[in-house]
Design an enzyme around this catalytic site. Structure first.
Site, PDB file in Angstrom:
ATOM      1  CB  SER A 158      -0.993  -0.069   1.342  1.00  0.00           C
ATOM      2  OG  SER A 158      -0.326   0.051   2.330  1.00  0.00           O
TER       3      SER A 158
ATOM      4  CB  THR B   7       4.844   5.488   0.161  1.00  0.00           C
ATOM      5  OG1 THR B   7       5.284   4.688  -0.997  1.00  0.00           O
ATOM      6  CG2 THR B   7       4.605   6.762  -0.446  1.00  0.00           C
TER       7      THR B   7
ATOM      8  CD1 TRP C 182       8.117   4.692   6.498  1.00  0.00           C
ATOM      9  CD2 TRP C 182       8.388   6.522   8.044  1.00  0.00           C
ATOM     10  NE1 TRP C 182       7.626   4.572   7.807  1.00  0.00           N
ATOM     11  CE2 TRP C 182       7.592   5.414   8.793  1.00  0.00           C
ATOM     12  CE3 TRP C 182       8.640   7.652   8.652  1.00  0.00           C
ATOM     13  CZ2 TRP C 182       7.402   5.388  10.280  1.00  0.00           C
ATOM     14  CZ3 TRP C 182       8.310   7.958  10.194  1.00  0.00           C
ATOM     15  CH2 TRP C 182       7.704   6.692  10.613  1.00  0.00           C
TER      16      TRP C 182
ATOM     17  CD  GLU D 150      16.080  14.599  -2.951  1.00  0.00           C
ATOM     18  OE1 GLU D 150      16.540  13.487  -3.504  1.00  0.00           O
ATOM     19  OE2 GLU D 150      15.374  14.872  -2.325  1.00  0.00           O
TER      20      GLU D 150
ATOM     21  CG  HIS E 197      20.192   8.035   2.395  1.00  0.00           C
ATOM     22  ND1 HIS E 197      20.837   9.425   2.694  1.00  0.00           N
ATOM     23  CD2 HIS E 197      19.106   8.658   1.386  1.00  0.00           C
ATOM     24  CE1 HIS E 197      20.311  10.392   2.249  1.00  0.00           C
ATOM     25  NE2 HIS E 197      19.157  10.119   1.577  1.00  0.00           N
TER      26      HIS E 197
ATOM     27  NE  ARG F  76      20.420   8.606  -2.743  1.00  0.00           N
ATOM     28  CZ  ARG F  76      19.109   8.666  -2.410  1.00  0.00           C
ATOM     29  NH1 ARG F  76      18.642   7.440  -2.664  1.00  0.00           N
ATOM     30  NH2 ARG F  76      18.356   9.793  -2.511  1.00  0.00           N
TER      31      ARG F  76
ATOM     32  CG  HIS G  89      17.824   4.845   1.250  1.00  0.00           C
ATOM     33  ND1 HIS G  89      16.903   5.417   2.077  1.00  0.00           N
ATOM     34  CD2 HIS G  89      17.520   5.488   0.172  1.00  0.00           C
ATOM     35  CE1 HIS G  89      16.192   6.406   1.593  1.00  0.00           C
ATOM     36  NE2 HIS G  89      16.705   6.329   0.267  1.00  0.00           N
TER      37      HIS G  89
ATOM     38  NE  ARG H 252      16.007   4.932  -5.040  1.00  0.00           N
ATOM     39  CZ  ARG H 252      15.859   5.832  -4.391  1.00  0.00           C
ATOM     40  NH1 ARG H 252      15.189   7.018  -5.097  1.00  0.00           N
ATOM     41  NH2 ARG H 252      16.110   5.891  -3.161  1.00  0.00           N
TER      42      ARG H 252
ATOM     43  CG  LEU I 145       8.294   8.713  -3.488  1.00  0.00           C
ATOM     44  CD1 LEU I 145       7.956  10.230  -3.100  1.00  0.00           C
ATOM     45  CD2 LEU I 145       7.412   7.850  -3.094  1.00  0.00           C
TER      46      LEU I 145
HETATM   47  C1  SIN Z   1      16.247  11.617   0.524  1.00  0.00           C
HETATM   48  O1  SIN Z   1      15.259  12.216   0.728  1.00  0.00           O
HETATM   49  O2  SIN Z   1      17.455  11.868   0.606  1.00  0.00           O
HETATM   50  C2  SIN Z   1      15.882  10.325  -0.125  1.00  0.00           C
HETATM   51  C3  SIN Z   1      15.430  10.406  -1.427  1.00  0.00           C
HETATM   52  C4  SIN Z   1      15.298   9.208  -2.146  1.00  0.00           C
HETATM   53  O3  SIN Z   1      15.694   8.174  -1.521  1.00  0.00           O
HETATM   54  O4  SIN Z   1      15.144   9.147  -3.256  1.00  0.00           O
END
Ligand code: SIN
Length: 543
Positions: free
Chosen positions: A24, A54, A56, A125, A247, A296, A357, A392, A398
């Site tokens: 979900s 999702t 979080w 980001e 992460h 990352r 992550h 990724r 998302l």
């Molecule tokens: C973050 O807010 O750093 C995570 C974003 C993500 O994992 O795409």
């Protein structure tokens, strides 16, 4: 031994629907909302509807929405982050369909933060050369998307039967191998209790991630790799499992911190915070043209390297210069989490360390989310669409869940025309692990298959995972421990085999990327002989 079945399919209660959606988060909710137009949908979730990953998600959802941006630029950044292993067609679908999919999310009721001119406020980001991350509630993007989708589900009225507190166990298949339903354990609350089976014409895995394979992760406790383990037991192909993304910045809570750790979003760096060592030196400057905003994997490696060089257990994220007003408006969730742990980012650098992550790999799918088992689909983190390659790009997850859920919903009517046969009689269940082995798996994976890997460590991991004895009795904790063990064993097999460093897979004994041998995917399947991993080179045109 990796079990081929968790529970006998003929035990307990039975039910029937057209499409089963398991999970979900954004992938599961959008798939369910879209599929209800085509038939009866059963939405099954392991805890409460809003308890998946999702909610979080902090940073946001990436899409080329700004006038100075384009799907082509988004494509280029995604391919760069994926280090040669992305499926370019999948990325193209993501970035070209992404902007309209985000607009549909807004039309459905999602309220993204706005800039002074009324447009969607966009941030940056790691790995993005443009401002293209839409966010909500400052740093509570996932919670807002989840709220809006759940409200839409409620408003939609009938068409989707929701079953909460239900752990999916196995896929039912008919004599031709086609998906025919699932077995499911329901944990009470006015629903049929215990193990039962649900017959359906199509099954969509949207079960999220596998971060709980490691001791410290940004993932919630429910992220135990259930979808990947189920797919393996069903004979489906899984791919790219060696690419577990760490992460770079979670709040450092001391040596031996375990379970879900507070995430410090990349968006904090996107708004100008710096990574520094204990002496205050910005160690990412000079390591990459984007410094703290490098992809990352590069930032996580930069942090680990600096920790080694300085013999320390963590680095720092210095965002003092952002000022109190910025912290309160843009990062209220992170500010509260830091203050809860006695750190005020307005006056002190935040101690940070990398943690598990996101799984860039998963159940292999085509561009419509179809797996190698007819009638079985996968969407979101559980899937390997090829969008992420070896690493990724931030905030593409998302978007992937959203875009590919819509693609699955377009493909599923063809399945509804077919009627699966009766489930074939499978093996008897055996090989369950004791719940206490969850800790063993996490310790082994963290020690030997984490950010830094080498042949000796991975061989030790394989040996120790193999030595875990099967002494579990049927029950949620034993099923979860068994799933974690299955997934860990598959990750280690792929990580051992890939003798190079690429993206989030970092081999200390093979520190270079090797395109002459390794520009392809490792695909893992479970059969009578156990887990087997084959290498599939990418075609020349692939990216
Ligand atoms: C973050 O807010 O750093 C995570 C974003 C993500 O994992 O795409």
């Amino acid at each position: 031994m990796i079990p081929r079945l968790l529970a006998a399919p003929d035990s307990g209660w039975t039910a029937e629907t057209d499409v089963i959606v398991i999970g979900s988060g954004i992938a599961g909710l959008v798939t369910a909302l879209e599929c209800r137009r085509h038939g009866r949908v059963m939405l099954v979730t392991k805890a409460l509807l809003d308890e998946g990953s999702t909610r979080w998600a902090q940073g946001g959802i990436a899409a080329a929405l700004a006038p100075d941006d384009s799907p082509g630029d988004h494509l280029a950044d995604t391919l760069t982050a994926g280090v040669g292993l992305c499926d370019a067609d999948a990325v193209r679908a993501l970035v070209t369909e992404g902007p309209d999919a985000v607009r549909r999310l807004i039309a459905l009721g999602t309220s993204f933060d706005r800039s002074a001119d009324g447009g969607i406020a966009l941030t940056r980001e790691g790995g993005h050369h443009r401002r293209r991350i839409a966010h909500a509630g400052g740093d509570a993007t996932g919670a807002e998307i989840s709220r809006a989708l759940l409200a839409a589900l409620k408003q939609a009225g009938g068409g989707v039967d929701v079953i909460e507190h239900a752990l999916v166990l196995d896929l039912l298949r008919d004599a031709t191998g086609r998906a025919a339903g699932i077995t499911l354990h329901v944990m009470g609350e006015g629903q049929p209790e215990g193990v039962g089976s649900v017959r359906a014409r199509a099954v969509v895995l949207a079960t999220g991630g596998l971060g709980q394979v490691f001791s410290a992760t940004t993932n919630p406790a429910v992220s135990t790799g259930d979808g990947v383990a189920l797919a393996l037991r069903a004979g489906a192909a899984v791919a790219d499992l060696e690419f577990v993304q760490f992460h770079p910045t979670v709040l450092w809570l001391g040596e031996g911190a375990r379970g879900r750790q507070p995430l410090i979003s990349e968006a904090v760096r996107g708004e100008g915070a710096h990574l520094v060592d204990a002496a205050g030196e910005r160690f990412m400057v000079g390591r990459h043209e984007l410094a703290e905003l490098a992809p990352r994997d590069i930032v996580a490696k930069g942090i680990m390297n600096r920790m080694r060089e300085t013999g320390t257990s963590h680095m720092f994220l210095d965002g003092r210069h952002l000022g109190a007003a910025m912290w309160e408006k843009r990062f209220p969730t992170i500010l509260a989490a830091c203050r809860h742990h006695g750190i005020d980012p307005v006056t002190r650098p935040i101690p940070v360390v990398p943690a598990a992550h996101y799984s860039s790999g998963g159940v292999r799918t085509d561009l419509s989310g179809r797996t190698s088992v007819p009638g079985l689909y996968a969407c979101g983190e559980v899937a390997c669409t090829g969008v992420h390659g070896a690493n990724r790009l931030a905030s593409n997850s998302l978007l992937e869940g959203l875009v590919f859920a819509e693609r699955i919903a377009s493909a599923i009517p063809a399945d509804l025309a077919s009627v699966p046969g009766d489930p074939a009689t499978p093996d008897v269940p055996r090989g369950l692990l004791h719940p206490s082995t969850r800790d063993d798996v996490q310790r082994i994976m963290t020690s030997y298959a984490g950010v830094l890997r080498d042949a000796d460590g991975l061989a030790t991991a394989e040996r120790e995972l193999h030595a875990i004895r099967e002494t579990g009795e049927p029950g949620v904790a034993a099923w979860e421990a068994t799933n974690l063990h299955t997934v860990a064993t598959a990750i280690v097999a792929a990580a051992r085999r890939r003798e190079e460093t690429r993206g989030s897979h970092w081999r200390e004994d093979f520190p270079e990327l090797d395109d002459t041998v390794w520009r392809g995917r490792l695909v893992t399947r479970l059969d009578e002989d156990g887990l087997g991993t084959t290498y599939e080179p990418l075609s020349e045109g692939a990216a």
